[in-house]
Design a protein around this motif. Structure first.
Motif, PDB file in Angstrom:
ATOM      1  N   SER A 411       0.838  -1.114   0.078  1.00 14.39           N
ATOM      2  CA  SER A 411       0.046   0.094  -0.042  1.00 14.39           C
ATOM      3  C   SER A 411       0.867   1.211   0.025  1.00 14.39           C
ATOM      4  O   SER A 411       0.484   2.548  -0.277  1.00 14.39           O
ATOM      5  CB  SER A 411      -1.070  -0.107   1.092  1.00 14.39           C
ATOM      6  N   ALA A 485      -9.196  -4.767   0.037  1.00 18.20           N
ATOM      7  CA  ALA A 485     -10.026  -3.773   0.846  1.00 18.20           C
ATOM      8  C   ALA A 485      -9.219  -2.475   0.403  1.00 18.20           C
ATOM      9  O   ALA A 485      -9.925  -1.395   0.232  1.00 18.20           O
ATOM     10  CB  ALA A 485     -10.204  -3.932   2.335  1.00 18.20           C
ATOM     11  N   THR A 486      -7.977  -2.552   0.442  1.00 16.85           N
ATOM     12  CA  THR A 486      -7.146  -1.118   0.313  1.00 16.85           C
ATOM     13  C   THR A 486      -7.501  -0.882  -1.303  1.00 16.85           C
ATOM     14  O   THR A 486      -7.287   0.414  -1.669  1.00 16.85           O
ATOM     15  CB  THR A 486      -5.863  -1.255   0.810  1.00 16.85           C
ATOM     16  N   ASN A 489     -10.490   0.897  -1.884  1.00 16.12           N
ATOM     17  CA  ASN A 489     -10.367   2.282  -1.211  1.00 16.12           C
ATOM     18  C   ASN A 489      -9.496   3.181  -2.106  1.00 16.12           C
ATOM     19  O   ASN A 489      -9.932   4.549  -2.359  1.00 16.12           O
ATOM     20  CB  ASN A 489      -9.440   2.347   0.133  1.00 16.12           C
ATOM     21  N   ALA A 637      -9.682   0.660   5.986  1.00 13.92           N
ATOM     22  CA  ALA A 637      -8.502   0.439   5.100  1.00 13.92           C
ATOM     23  C   ALA A 637      -7.863   1.788   4.660  1.00 13.92           C
ATOM     24  O   ALA A 637      -6.613   1.783   4.370  1.00 13.92           O
ATOM     25  CB  ALA A 637      -9.450   0.184   3.642  1.00 13.92           C
ATOM     26  N   THR A 662     -10.630  -4.536   7.894  1.00  8.42           N
ATOM     27  CA  THR A 662      -9.016  -4.701   7.493  1.00  8.42           C
ATOM     28  C   THR A 662      -8.554  -2.996   7.011  1.00  8.42           C
ATOM     29  O   THR A 662      -9.012  -2.382   6.471  1.00  8.42           O
ATOM     30  CB  THR A 662      -9.084  -5.071   6.166  1.00  8.42           C
ATOM     31  N   THR A 663      -7.275  -3.207   7.794  1.00 13.13           N
ATOM     32  CA  THR A 663      -6.587  -1.971   7.489  1.00 13.13           C
ATOM     33  C   THR A 663      -5.443  -2.198   6.119  1.00 13.13           C
ATOM     34  O   THR A 663      -5.513  -2.977   5.806  1.00 13.13           O
ATOM     35  CB  THR A 663      -5.615  -1.684   8.843  1.00 13.13           C
ATOM     36  N   ALA A 664      -5.133  -1.079   6.041  1.00 14.75           N
ATOM     37  CA  ALA A 664      -4.132  -1.183   4.644  1.00 14.75           C
ATOM     38  C   ALA A 664      -2.804  -2.118   4.596  1.00 14.75           C
ATOM     39  O   ALA A 664      -2.471  -2.560   3.532  1.00 14.75           O
ATOM     40  CB  ALA A 664      -3.534   0.340   4.514  1.00 14.75           C
TER      41      ALA A 664
END
Length: 731
Positions: A411, A485-486, A489, A637, A662-664
């Protein structure tokens, strides 16, 4: 990561053809007959008057920066002197005196920017974070930046981005605490004097054959291995970019693998005998990954003699200096002397291959998460050779690079810079709409003006008759992100990006499908006020505190701890990038004692490709007055890098809960570098792990309670995560 618009404006206004002095005179005692700037000073910005007048701190003249009456929100006044880094040093300090008159709606300050030798921004400080405002007498200020090891350029001066008047006087430059004129000369390397291919490689390739593709794959591996492993190349004895162009014709014209291997062997044998090198003692670390050098023993491909020669290079004694890189204090690689060749937006075939080789080998030897590239990395070199050779124009070349960059699933990675034509708000138009992918649908979360016929909660199903699902599949391969997910985004941010003057949108509302045609606008005009919280902290009722780290500064910690003293709980909204180092504020506030929360992998200059695991890092201090209420940390994200790192520490609080999705999945310090054509990119430069060895890259920070927004919640204009956080605290 994106640079602020002001930084980009400065970068684009550089008069590269001008001649500049090697010294720095910030006294402003000399001026032109019309009151203009002294010789050597550059006028940056727009709609500000820059002149020398008699309102000085000392002497007879000082710089004055005054806004014109019709100053726009993005206008600024800035003057700098260009200083080539022909001197050696670790830090450069600019100090001087400033006087302010009615400085409001913005800021003023000293300005300094350091570029590396490729023209990419290395460091910058415009004092914006210090928010100098109001009316003051003469006061002394200073800013300090680190210098790029291999040289570069410094731009130093003063800036005004406000409604008021600013004066600057007695500006001075210090190198490692000493005057500029006393700084020792920068070490000159043989590589710096090789300019044979400055105007082009002279390499043309038409009708690439399968044998040539194999030749180029082997060359790319050997070239990169020698760059990072051969002591003479590491010492800066050769411009390794240009040595590639010298060997390329022989490799392309080889009629067999044997002939190719003989050409490569002669090339290696011509390199100078390495000198004895000295080592700097480094702390021993547990080995996490060993270098991927098994291919050196592939005699079927390389032949016995070339294989033996390469293994001999691998066994050579190497020091901790490499002309092309060094490890930063945090352990991430700092890539230096990597020329960007900015004047070649569409590089020739030789330079396009150089871009591929440079990128592939950086990932091969210095990307700490190479093992997480699910498709494998070794095969990417051969896969992208035809794309680089056959690229017909700038757009196709940059698209191939973007696909390559997206292939490392990081990311932090991406493509930036003024030469990039396939991305960038300054080259495209959009709509004042903000979409979010919720329940696998592109839902409008913000509508700039509902007179357009659209409402918050409408589901966009097609754009210019192309289904949104098809758009997503088209953009995924060129969207850099650690997880799906990212990626979504990132796609949200460019969903309405176009070069057209209108866009036709198909949308669903309450089960009915409709369409609307809207005029597009610039990205600047498409800004929707209130997209992000404006507060840094606040109370929600009398029992819950709320902190938004995107605006929060550590200097506010005393106010927060006093206000939150009797609350049931606090919400830390990390759906943002922290504006300050929260390890020194909020983390200490919520932890009762020091606790391990992370450990890292760092690369090696002496053994490229080797990554060692460091000891555990602890957060918090002994604190009997730590916060006793519940702590709910919101993530999604948009929670990336430092925000993820801080979440790892905050969740150690005794009553902490991580809530969200979910984060990045990009945790760790970043490393910048430039590719031919002036393409700027970056990678995560160190590996970040939990103390028990669990990954954070790609995985992200796994919430304790998984929750995502719903279409219904967006239509009702509710922040469902915040609502759930308040319910958890008030249970």
């Amino acid at each position: 990561m994106r640079f602020p618009a002001l930084l980009l404006s400065c970068a684009l206004s550089l008069p590269v053809a001008a001649q500049f002095p090697a010294s720095f005179d910030g006294s402003f005692e000399s001026k032109k007959p019309d009151g203009g700037l002294p010789s050597g000073w550059i006028d940056w910005g727009s709609n500000y008057l820059l002149a020398v007048d008699s309102t000085s701190y000392e002497g007879h003249g000082a710089l004055r920066i005054t806004p014109f009456e019709k100053r726009g929100s993005n206008d600024f006044g800035c003057t700098v002197m260009r200083i080539p880094v022909t001197f050696a040093g670790k830090t450069i300090l600019l100090n001087g005196y400033l006087k302010l008159d009615s400085v409001t709606d913005g800021y003023a300050g000293l300005f300094m920017r350091v570029d590396n030798t490729s023209g990419a921004v290395y460091k910058m400080d415009n004092m914006q974070k210090q928010r100098l405002q109001g009316t003051t007498g003469w006061k002394k200020y200073s800013i300090t930046l680190s210098l790029p090891p291999g040289g570069g350029t410094v731009y130093a001066g003063a800036i005004n981005h406000s409604n008021g008047n600013v004066w600057a006087d007695n500006l001075e430059i210090l190198i490692d605490g000493k005057p500029l004129k006393e700084a020792p000369p920068l070490r000159v390397f043989k590589a710096d004097s090789d300019h044979a291919f400055d105007k082009g490689s002279g390499i043309t390739i038409s009708g690439l054959t399968p044998l040539q593709t194999t030749h180029l794959e082997v060359l790319g591996k050997v070239w990169g291995f020698l760059k990072y492993y051969h002591p003479a190349v590491m010492a800066g004895e050769y411009n390794w970019d240009y040595e590639l162009f010298r060997i390329l014709p022989a490799i392309l014209n080889s009629t067999s693998e044997t002939a190719r291997n003989e050409a490569l062997l002669r090339w290696i044998n011509q390199l100078t005998t390495p000198k004895e090198v000295r080592h700097t003692r480094t702390a021993k670390t547990a080995i996490k990954f060993t270098p991927d050098l098994d291919w050196l023993s592939d005699e079927k491909t390389l032949g016995a003699a070339l294989s033996a020669s390469l293994k001999n290079v691998a066994a050579m004694n190497r020091g901790d200096f490499n002309y092309y890189l060094e490890l930063a204090p945090a352990g991430n690689p700092s890539f230096k002397n990597e020329q960007g060749y900015n004047t070649m937006p569409f590089p020739d075939a030789g330079f396009r291959l150089l871009a591929l080789y440079r990128y592939w080998n950086i990932i091969q030897y210095y990307f700490p998460y190479k093992h997480l590239i699910t498709e494998g990395w070794n095969n990417k070199l051969a896969e992208y050779i035809p794309a680089m050779v056959n690229a017909a124009d700038t757009a196709s070349y940059q698209t191939a690079l973007l696909r390559l960059i997206a292939g490392i699933h990081d990311s932090h990675a991406g493509m930036y810079g003024p030469n990039v034509v396939i991305r960038g708000a300054d080259r495209f138009r959009t709509l004042p709409l903000r979409a979010r992918f919720v329940e696998n649908k592109a839902v409008l979360a913000k509508v700039g003006d509902e007179k357009c016929g659209l409402r918050t909660g409408d589901v966009i199903t097609a754009i210019n008759k192309e289904p949104v699902a098809a758009i997503v599949q088209r953009l995924l391969p060129v969207t850099s992100a650690s997880n799906y997910a990212t990626q979504l985004n990132r796609i949200e941010q460019v969903l309405f990006q176009t070069k057209d003057s209108i866009l036709q949108l198909e949308y669903e509302r309450e089960g009915n499908i409709s369409s609307v045609t809207l005029a597009t606008t610039t990205y600047k005009q498409a800004i929707i006020p209130g997209e992000r919280p404006s507060v840094s902290w606040k109370m929600i009722g009398e029992d819950v505190g709320y902190v938004y780290p995107g605006n929060f500064k550590n200097t506010q910690m005393d106010s927060v701890s006093e206000a939150f003293k009797n609350t049931k709980g606090m919400v830390i909204d990390l759906r943002s990038y922290p504006a300050d180092n929260l390890l020194n504020s909020l983390v200490k506030y919520v932890l009762p004692s020091p606790m391990p929360f992370a450990k890292f992998t760092v690369g090696s200059v002496q053994q490229p490709g080797l990554f060692g695991m460091t000891g555990e890092m602890k957060a918090g201090t002994r604190n009997k007055d730590y916060y006793k209420g519940k702590v709910v940390i919101l993530v999604d994200a948009t929670t990336q890098s430092n925000a993820e790192f801080v979440t790892m520490a905050l969740r150690l609080a005794p009553r902490a809960v991580v809530l969200g999705s979910t984060t990045a999945g990009a945790d760790g310090n970043v490393s910048y570098f430039t590719l031919p054509g002036g393409v700027q990119t970056l990678i995560t430069g160190i590996g970040v792990y939990y103390p028990d060895g669990r990954e954070t890259q790609r995985v992200g920070i796994v919430p304790d309670i998984v929750m995502e927004p719903t279409v219904k919640g967006i239509r009702e204009n509710r922040d469902e995560l915040l609502d759930r956080a308040l319910a958890i605290i008030r249970e």
